[in-house]
Design a protein around this motif. Structure first.
Motif, PDB file in Angstrom:
ATOM      1  N   LEU A  95       0.810  -1.201  -0.350  1.00  0.00           N
ATOM      2  CA  LEU A  95       0.078  -0.137  -0.068  1.00  0.00           C
ATOM      3  C   LEU A  95       1.619   1.234  -0.278  1.00  0.00           C
ATOM      4  O   LEU A  95       2.189   1.293   0.532  1.00  0.00           O
ATOM      5  CB  LEU A  95      -0.795   0.112   0.808  1.00  0.00           C
ATOM      6  CG  LEU A  95      -1.965  -0.978   0.743  1.00  0.00           C
ATOM      7  CD1 LEU A  95      -2.242  -1.112   2.588  1.00  0.00           C
ATOM      8  CD2 LEU A  95      -3.436  -1.010   0.071  1.00  0.00           C
ATOM      9  N   THR A 102      -9.381   5.023  -1.890  1.00  0.00           N
ATOM     10  CA  THR A 102      -9.553   4.592  -2.973  1.00  0.00           C
ATOM     11  C   THR A 102      -8.640   4.735  -4.368  1.00  0.00           C
ATOM     12  O   THR A 102      -8.319   3.704  -4.551  1.00  0.00           O
ATOM     13  CB  THR A 102     -10.774   5.677  -3.652  1.00  0.00           C
ATOM     14  OG1 THR A 102     -11.352   5.843  -3.128  1.00  0.00           O
ATOM     15  CG2 THR A 102     -11.542   5.534  -5.004  1.00  0.00           C
ATOM     16  N   ASN A 104      -5.785   3.935  -3.205  1.00  0.00           N
ATOM     17  CA  ASN A 104      -5.067   2.529  -2.752  1.00  0.00           C
ATOM     18  C   ASN A 104      -5.570   1.456  -3.185  1.00  0.00           C
ATOM     19  O   ASN A 104      -5.414   0.595  -4.143  1.00  0.00           O
ATOM     20  CB  ASN A 104      -3.939   2.569  -1.393  1.00  0.00           C
ATOM     21  CG  ASN A 104      -2.930   3.018  -1.256  1.00  0.00           C
ATOM     22  OD1 ASN A 104      -2.157   2.316  -1.899  1.00  0.00           O
ATOM     23  ND2 ASN A 104      -3.100   4.042  -0.472  1.00  0.00           N
ATOM     24  N   LEU A 105      -6.809   1.352  -3.616  1.00  0.00           N
ATOM     25  CA  LEU A 105      -8.295  -0.254  -3.782  1.00  0.00           C
ATOM     26  C   LEU A 105      -7.741   0.298  -5.609  1.00  0.00           C
ATOM     27  O   LEU A 105      -7.494  -1.350  -5.822  1.00  0.00           O
ATOM     28  CB  LEU A 105      -9.088   0.425  -3.901  1.00  0.00           C
ATOM     29  CG  LEU A 105      -9.447   0.110  -1.970  1.00  0.00           C
ATOM     30  CD1 LEU A 105     -11.016   0.187  -2.240  1.00  0.00           C
ATOM     31  CD2 LEU A 105      -9.311  -1.079  -1.743  1.00  0.00           C
ATOM     32  N   PHE A 106      -7.335   0.927  -6.472  1.00  0.00           N
ATOM     33  CA  PHE A 106      -7.540   1.085  -7.694  1.00  0.00           C
ATOM     34  C   PHE A 106      -6.426   1.323  -8.395  1.00  0.00           C
ATOM     35  O   PHE A 106      -5.907   1.734  -9.504  1.00  0.00           O
ATOM     36  CB  PHE A 106      -8.977   1.776  -8.021  1.00  0.00           C
ATOM     37  CG  PHE A 106     -10.420   1.705  -8.396  1.00  0.00           C
ATOM     38  CD1 PHE A 106     -10.784   0.979  -8.953  1.00  0.00           C
ATOM     39  CD2 PHE A 106     -10.805   1.950  -7.034  1.00  0.00           C
ATOM     40  CE1 PHE A 106     -12.143   0.415  -8.356  1.00  0.00           C
ATOM     41  CE2 PHE A 106     -11.572   2.156  -6.800  1.00  0.00           C
ATOM     42  CZ  PHE A 106     -13.000   0.924  -7.636  1.00  0.00           C
ATOM     43  N   GLU A 110      -6.786   1.781 -12.552  1.00  0.00           N
ATOM     44  CA  GLU A 110      -7.638   3.443 -12.580  1.00  0.00           C
ATOM     45  C   GLU A 110      -8.705   2.752 -13.833  1.00  0.00           C
ATOM     46  O   GLU A 110      -8.844   2.761 -14.872  1.00  0.00           O
ATOM     47  CB  GLU A 110      -7.067   4.852 -12.397  1.00  0.00           C
ATOM     48  CG  GLU A 110      -6.237   4.822 -10.924  1.00  0.00           C
ATOM     49  CD  GLU A 110      -4.422   3.727 -11.335  1.00  0.00           C
ATOM     50  OE1 GLU A 110      -4.465   3.106 -12.585  1.00  0.00           O
ATOM     51  OE2 GLU A 110      -3.486   4.020 -10.459  1.00  0.00           O
ATOM     52  N   ALA A 126     -15.305   1.679  -4.589  1.00  0.00           N
ATOM     53  CA  ALA A 126     -14.169   1.941  -2.937  1.00  0.00           C
ATOM     54  C   ALA A 126     -15.772   1.297  -1.050  1.00  0.00           C
ATOM     55  O   ALA A 126     -15.594   0.429  -0.443  1.00  0.00           O
ATOM     56  CB  ALA A 126     -13.781   2.689  -2.873  1.00  0.00           C
ATOM     57  N   VAL A 155      -8.176  -2.684   3.872  1.00  0.00           N
ATOM     58  CA  VAL A 155      -8.011  -1.507   2.445  1.00  0.00           C
ATOM     59  C   VAL A 155      -7.223  -3.284   1.983  1.00  0.00           C
ATOM     60  O   VAL A 155      -7.378  -3.149   0.190  1.00  0.00           O
ATOM     61  CB  VAL A 155      -6.827  -0.686   2.486  1.00  0.00           C
ATOM     62  CG1 VAL A 155      -6.849  -0.080   1.550  1.00  0.00           C
ATOM     63  CG2 VAL A 155      -7.315   0.524   3.462  1.00  0.00           C
ATOM     64  N   ALA A 156      -5.737  -3.832   2.085  1.00  0.00           N
ATOM     65  CA  ALA A 156      -5.581  -4.467   1.231  1.00  0.00           C
ATOM     66  C   ALA A 156      -6.131  -5.538   0.949  1.00  0.00           C
ATOM     67  O   ALA A 156      -6.948  -5.986   0.195  1.00  0.00           O
ATOM     68  CB  ALA A 156      -4.193  -5.243   1.926  1.00  0.00           C
ATOM     69  N   ARG A 159      -9.328  -4.818  -1.511  1.00  0.00           N
ATOM     70  CA  ARG A 159      -8.677  -4.282  -2.834  1.00  0.00           C
ATOM     71  C   ARG A 159      -8.933  -5.833  -3.407  1.00  0.00           C
ATOM     72  O   ARG A 159      -9.565  -5.485  -4.809  1.00  0.00           O
ATOM     73  CB  ARG A 159      -6.988  -3.900  -2.701  1.00  0.00           C
ATOM     74  CG  ARG A 159      -6.388  -3.869  -4.031  1.00  0.00           C
ATOM     75  CD  ARG A 159      -4.780  -3.122  -4.066  1.00  0.00           C
ATOM     76  NE  ARG A 159      -3.885  -3.713  -3.322  1.00  0.00           N
ATOM     77  CZ  ARG A 159      -2.846  -3.374  -2.734  1.00  0.00           C
ATOM     78  NH1 ARG A 159      -2.915  -2.161  -3.063  1.00  0.00           N
ATOM     79  NH2 ARG A 159      -2.297  -4.538  -1.795  1.00  0.00           N
ATOM     80  N   THR A 160      -8.248  -6.833  -2.717  1.00  0.00           N
ATOM     81  CA  THR A 160      -8.712  -8.176  -3.463  1.00  0.00           C
ATOM     82  C   THR A 160     -10.139  -8.314  -4.317  1.00  0.00           C
ATOM     83  O   THR A 160     -10.505  -8.884  -5.313  1.00  0.00           O
ATOM     84  CB  THR A 160      -8.125  -9.035  -2.482  1.00  0.00           C
ATOM     85  OG1 THR A 160      -9.248  -9.220  -1.666  1.00  0.00           O
ATOM     86  CG2 THR A 160      -6.889  -9.131  -1.685  1.00  0.00           C
ATOM     87  N   LEU A 162     -12.352  -6.440  -5.443  1.00  0.00           N
ATOM     88  CA  LEU A 162     -12.592  -5.511  -6.510  1.00  0.00           C
ATOM     89  C   LEU A 162     -12.639  -6.722  -7.809  1.00  0.00           C
ATOM     90  O   LEU A 162     -12.547  -6.201  -8.671  1.00  0.00           O
ATOM     91  CB  LEU A 162     -11.504  -4.485  -6.543  1.00  0.00           C
ATOM     92  CG  LEU A 162     -11.820  -2.968  -5.445  1.00  0.00           C
ATOM     93  CD1 LEU A 162     -10.726  -1.926  -6.020  1.00  0.00           C
ATOM     94  CD2 LEU A 162     -13.433  -2.429  -5.888  1.00  0.00           C
TER      95      LEU A 162
END
Length: 259
Positions: A95, A102, A104-106, A110, A126, A155-156, A159-160, A162
Motif C-alpha cells: 500500500l 480509493t 490504493n484500492l484502484f 484506475e 470503494a 484496505v489490502a 482491494r482483492t 474488486l
C-alpha cells in the motif's frame, strides 16, 4: 462444517518444489472449499509461504496437480492466478501511505473514460467493497497514513475483492498487530467466509488460527504433518504436529458423493 462431498474450490495434490538440493515442498496436498477458512501452520521454513506462492502464481511447482472447481489448471504467474479467481495479500500489503483509500484500492487499475479518471465511480465501488467487508475505515478519501494497522489490513483485503475472487490467501495478516487490531482483522476474515470465499490463512498465532479457521493444515519440513478440525483439535495435538512430536498423517482425500 464444510460439506465434504462438494467439489473443492481449490485442490492441490502432490505439490513438490525444490531449489537445488533444498526440498521446500514435498508431495504436499491441500484443498479449500467455499465458505471455509483453512489455516496453514508450521515452524519457520515449513513451506507455508512457498505453498501460498504456488497458489498465487509466484512460484511454479516442479510437480503436482492443481485443480480449480475440479478442473486441472496451471498457474504460471500472478495474472493467471487472478484469472482463476485467486487473490493474495502478502505481509507487506503493498500500500502507498501518500494515497487515500480509493487510490490504493484502484492503484494500477484506475477506471477511465475517454482518458478522464472516473473518480465518482471508483469512490462508489470503494464504499461498496468496504461495506461488504464491514470495514471500519472512516472514509474512502482518508489518506492511508491516517489509518490504523487494522484498517490498513482491511484496505489490502478490500482491494482483492474488486477482482471478485473466489479464493483469498492471507499471509500473516495479524503479525505485529495489537490485540484490538487483531480482533478487527479476524472479523474481516470471518466476513470473507460469510461472503462465500475460500480463505487460506497463514499464521503463527494459534489463538488467531483457532478463533477463525475451520480446518488447520500442518506443514513440517515441506511435508504434510497433520490435518485438524479447528473446533475439536486440542492445542497440544496441533503443537505436537508442528514440532514433530507427533505425526497425524496426510489430509483426507475428498469423499466422492454416492451416485
Amino acid at each position: 462444517m464444510v460439506e465434504r462431498t462438494r467439489t473443492p474450490l481449490l485442490s492441490m495434490r502432490g505439490i513438490t518444489k525444490r531449489y537445488g538440493a533444498v526440498e521446500s515442498l514435498v508431495d504436499v496436498d491441500l484443498e479449500v472449499h467455499a465458505h471455509e477458512v483453512v489455516a496453514l501452520v508450521g515452524d519457520n521454513g515449513a513451506g507455508k509461504s512457498t505453498l501460498a506462492k504456488v497458489v498465487a502464481g509466484v512460484v511454479v511447482p516442479d510437480s503436482g496437480l492443481v485443480e480449480v472447481d475440479g478442473a486441472p489448471v496451471t498457474i504460471p504467474n500472478p495474472k493467471a492466478a487472478q484469472r482463476l479467481g485467486v487473490a493474495t495479500v502478502f505481509q507487506d500489503l503493498a500500500l502507498c501511505d501518500n494515497l487515500d483509500v480509493t487510490a490504493n484500492l484502484f492503484l494500477g487499475r484506475e477506471m477511465r473514460s475517454a482518458g478522464v479518471m472516473q473518480d465518482s465511480r471508483m469512490e462508489a465501488m470503494a464504499r461498496s467493497v468496504l461495506r461488504d467487508l464491514t470495514s471500519r475505515v472512516p472514509s474512502v478519501r482518508t489518506p492511508l497514513s491516517h489509518l490504523s494497522a487494522g484498517q490498513r489490513q482491511s484496505v489490502a483485503i478490500a482491494r482483492t475483492l474488486l477482482g471478485s475472487p473466489r479464493i483469498v490467501v492471507l499471509d500473516e495478516p495479524t503479525a505485529a498487530l495489537s490485540v484490538a487490531h487483531t480482533a478487527e482483522v479476524l472479523t474481516y476474515i470471518e466476513r470473507l467466509r460469510d461472503l462465500g470465499l475460500g480463505v487460506i490463512l497463514i499464521s503463527h498465532n494459534m489463538n488467531d488460527v483457532r478463533a477463525v479457521s475451520d480446518r488447520i493444515e500442518v506443514l513440517r519440513h515441506g511435508r504434510n504433518n497433520g490435518s485438524f478440525d479447528a473446533q475439536t483439535a486440542s492445542y497440544g495435538e496441533i503443537i505436537g504436529a508442528i514440532t514433530g512430536a507427533s505425526r497425524v498423517g496426510r489430509p483426507l482425500r475428498p469423499v466422492t458423493a454416492a451416485s
